[in-house]
Each structure stands twice: as C-alpha cells, then as structure tokens.
Design a protein around this motif. Sequence first.
Motif, PDB file in Angstrom:
ATOM      1  N   VAL A  43     -21.379  12.309 -14.607  1.00  0.00           N
ATOM      2  CA  VAL A  43     -22.628  11.537 -14.572  1.00  0.00           C
ATOM      3  C   VAL A  43     -22.488  10.333 -13.638  1.00  0.00           C
ATOM      4  O   VAL A  43     -23.387  10.039 -12.847  1.00  0.00           O
ATOM      5  CB  VAL A  43     -23.043  11.111 -15.990  1.00  0.00           C
ATOM      6  N   PHE A  58     -28.304  13.700 -18.596  1.00  0.00           N
ATOM      7  CA  PHE A  58     -27.305  13.582 -19.653  1.00  0.00           C
ATOM      8  C   PHE A  58     -27.962  13.480 -21.025  1.00  0.00           C
ATOM      9  O   PHE A  58     -27.530  14.134 -21.981  1.00  0.00           O
ATOM     10  CB  PHE A  58     -26.412  12.358 -19.402  1.00  0.00           C
ATOM     11  N   CYS A  89     -27.346  17.619 -13.399  1.00  0.00           N
ATOM     12  CA  CYS A  89     -26.865  16.686 -12.366  1.00  0.00           C
ATOM     13  C   CYS A  89     -27.046  17.284 -10.974  1.00  0.00           C
ATOM     14  O   CYS A  89     -27.437  16.578 -10.033  1.00  0.00           O
ATOM     15  CB  CYS A  89     -25.408  16.323 -12.620  1.00  0.00           C
TER      16      CYS A  89
END
Length: 103
Positions: A43, A58, A89
């Motif tokens: 992340v 997330f 992501c």
Amino acid sequence: METIIAMILATTALSGGTTYAVTRRDLEGGARVAVALACALLVGGACVFVPWLPLFAFLGTVVVYLLVRRLLTAKLALAASGAVLLGGCSFTVLLMMAALETM
C-alpha cells in the motif's frame, strides 16, 4: 514535499497496523508481522505513485477479508484478500496513469 512524505508514511502505518489488528486472531507468531509488513509495503509503495487511492483499495480489502473469513478458512480468506489488494492497488495505479495520459 513534507506533506507527501507524511501522507505516504501515514498510509503505510495505517495499513500495516490495521492488517496486524485484523489478522491477529487468525495468524500466529511471525506470520502476523510478515503479513502486516507485506501489506504496508504494498500500500505504501502504491501511494508513492497514487496519493490516497490505495488506502481506499486497502479498506475495501479489509471488508472483503472480514466477509470471506466467515465463509472460508482464515488462510483461504487471506489469500483471496491478498489477490483483491494486489488487484486494487494495480487498478489505482492504472487509473492514475490513464488520468495523467488524458491531461
């Protein structure tokens, strides 16, 4: 510049801490730390390229993990949520690339 660094550090710490807290019951010993560290690095690394969007990916992954954990075993839920986080992501980075391309 300091704001960007603070945002990346905050996002990394928040994702790692949340991962550790959520997976605390399901994993033991070093696995808890390894999963939290991997999540924080993924992340945080994505936040270098796209501000804040990986944090939302997330948070969606945490919800998926908590829902799937009730249906499957903890390890399968962790694997599924890992795939969702990687996809989320990647999607945020591709979304930013497309947005910058059209500017």
